[in-house]
Scaffold this active site. Structure first.
Site, short mmCIF file in Angstrom:
data_model
loop_
_atom_site.label_atom_id
_atom_site.label_comp_id
_atom_site.label_asym_id
_atom_site.label_seq_id
_atom_site.Cartn_x
_atom_site.Cartn_y
_atom_site.Cartn_z
N CYS B 164 0.84 -1.07 0.09
CA CYS B 164 0.05 -0.24 -0.07
C CYS B 164 0.67 1.64 0.20
O CYS B 164 0.21 2.53 -0.38
CB CYS B 164 -0.98 -0.02 1.16
N GLU B 315 -0.73 4.54 13.67
CA GLU B 315 -0.51 6.22 12.79
C GLU B 315 -0.58 7.40 13.38
O GLU B 315 0.86 8.21 13.64
CB GLU B 315 -0.67 5.67 11.31
N LYS B 336 -9.39 7.79 2.82
CA LYS B 336 -9.73 6.54 2.73
C LYS B 336 -11.36 6.27 3.11
O LYS B 336 -12.04 5.39 2.87
CB LYS B 336 -9.37 5.74 3.24
#
Lengths: 81, 414
Positions: B164, B315, B336
């Site tokens: 990704c 993250e 997203k």
């Protein structure tokens, strides 16, 4: 048994499907490589689709002898006989 | 580093679950639309897939490419071609020196549909029915090779594969090509067409996908307490990168400067992020440093934020670890939530969004946040999009891939 004209038209449909070339440009005197710019990979697909459509077998060794559309039509017609 | 060439962004292109072009996609982003829908493929019921929806491509590539082109390209290559045409037209379709013109397009999975479709053909119909173009269609470098062929780009065509992070890494490759003087202009991006039952089932078995089957549009919800996994998406994002000199000489419209890239690898676990975010934060700091900036210059982060319980926290921790108090000044967006997760195209598409965000000074919203996860200590843009400040600004775009790949890009106002 298909007539010469029917084979030509059927072949033109297959060529069009594979390459986008107009059916009208697929004439008996046209060379697959020089006039229609069909490469060997596309030729393989055309051969296999023609085998299926016309119920014939076109051996790999024979493919190199089919220089023009007319050669292919004649070979298919002979094989069907 | 100041002696090296500056790299600018002059074209944006995409085909995504939100639209068949970048323009249409961006319209969806600003409107806060979700691109998810229930799948009507037979295999969803046949295999009783735990997740029954995805972020499917909005517009068929056949709207742009000929029937013959589509027959000879795997969907992953078709998407790359559509997005590249979109970006190239946006850059003004310039006449360029082919020897100074490159391509870098990554993918996570390659030509999965061709590989598995032709395997079925072989078993069911035999060797003579296998398509002679099966190999060039299934290879993962098919998108970059096909784009270079169609656009006449001869300075090199590269394919980065890092799950990704592939799309972001390819943009980094393009950036380096220009910085090192190998090219003046590069088509760069990522593409993915992996919504195939085997890939889908693999992600299901990994418990990675959201199973919010009664509410597909609410399923991708980064930073919400109720998030339960990502939503598989497909499509491509592409940008045209150019040396500033080349862009100025042709009078190109410049969106932003592609200012820096940082990369690292976790060496922690094949799929799980390193929980402290050490690797990810190193990549972010390196990108900022290479851009010649400080954390205080970064006003916006387009986060990787896939909507998985563990990933979003890891993250967020990495951002905090990298930037400490300066993270408070960053408007964080999880796009997203609208596009789903485009895997190998995600980093590229979000890079394209980040460039547009800088050019138009707007941070997209993160949709579907109803119950904000208090464990996230970042300023997440919720509800609707937010204006970014005037003056010199810069933004960060994060991408992480299975394998422990971390890629961060910095894009700066011009």
């Amino acid at each position: 048994m298909a007539s010469e004209q029917e084979i030509l038209e059927g072949l033109a449909d297959i060529v069009n499907e594979e390459t986008g070339i107009d059916q009208g440009d697929v004439q008996a005197d046209k060379s697959f490589t020089d006039d229609l710019d069909i490469d060997s990979l596309s030729m393989m697909t055309i051969v296999v689709n023609a085998e299926e459509k016309f119920g014939v077998r076109i051996p790999d060794d024979e493919v190199k002898n089919l220089k023009t559309v007319g050669d292919a039509v004649a070979f298919i017609q002979k094989s069907q006989a | 580093m100041s002696s090296e060439r500056r790299v600018v962004i002059t074209g944006l292109g995409a085909t995504t679950p939100l639209g068949g072009s970048f323009e249409q996609t961006w319209e969806g982003i600003l409107a806060g639309r979700s691109g998810m829908r229930t799948m009507d493929f037979d295999w969803v019921e046949e295999f009783d897939m735990p997740a029954k929806f995805a972020a499917l491509i909005h517009t068929s590539p056949e709207e742009v490419l000929s029937k013959v082109e589509c027959r000879r390209m795997d969907p992953s290559t078709q998407y790359a071609m559509v997005a590249s045409k979109d970006a190239w037209a946006d850059a003004g379709s310039p006449e360029v020196d082919p020897l100074r013109f490159g391509v870098a397009i990554g993918t996570g999975m390659g030509g999965l549909h061709t590989l598995l479709g032709q395997w079925d053909t072989l078993r069911e119909k035999g060797v003579r029915r296998v398509f002679p173009l099966a190999v060039p269609m299934l290879m993962p470098n098919s998108p970059s090779g096909t784009v270079s062929l169609n656009f006449g780009a001869r300075a090199g065509a590269h394919t980065t594969v890092s799950a990704c992070a592939s799309g972001a890494e390819s943009m980094g490759t393009a950036y380096e090509m220009i910085r090192q003087g190998r090219a003046d202009i590069v088509i760069a991006g990522g593409t993915e067409a992996a919504i195939h039952p085997i890939c889908f089932a693999g992600f299901c078995q990994m418990q990675a996908l959201s199973t919010r089957n009664d509410d597909p549009q609410g399923a991708s919800r980064p930073y919400d307490k109720g998030r339960d996994g990502f939503v598989m998406g497909e499509g491509a994002g592409v940008m045209v990168l150019e040396s500033e000199e080349h862009a100025r000489a042709r009078g190109a419209r410049i969106y932003a400067e592609f200012a820096g890239i940082g990369m690292s690898s976790d060496a922690h676990h094949i799929t799980a992020p390193e929980p402290e975010g050490a690797g990810a934060s190193r990549a972010m700091l390196e990108a900022v440093e290479r851009a010649g900036l400080t954390p205080a210059d970064i006003v916006h982060v387009n986060a990787h934020a896939t909507s998985t319980p563990v990933g979003d926290i890891a993250e967020a921790n990495a951002i905090r670890r990298a930037f400490r108090d300066a993270a408070d000044g960053m408007a964080v967006s999880g796009t997203k939530s609208m596009t789903g997760h485009l895997l190998g195209a995600a980093g590229a598409l979000e890079g394209v969004f980040t460039a547009k965000s800088i050019a138009d000074r707007v941070a997209p919203a993160t949709i579907n946040i109803e119950d904000f996860d208090e464990a996230i200590t970042l300023d997440v843009v919720r509800g609707s999009h937010r204006e970014l400040p005037a003056g010199d600004i810069a933004a960060l775009n994060n991408s992480f891939g299975f394998g422990g790949h971390n890629v961060a890009l910095v894009i700066k106002s011009i």
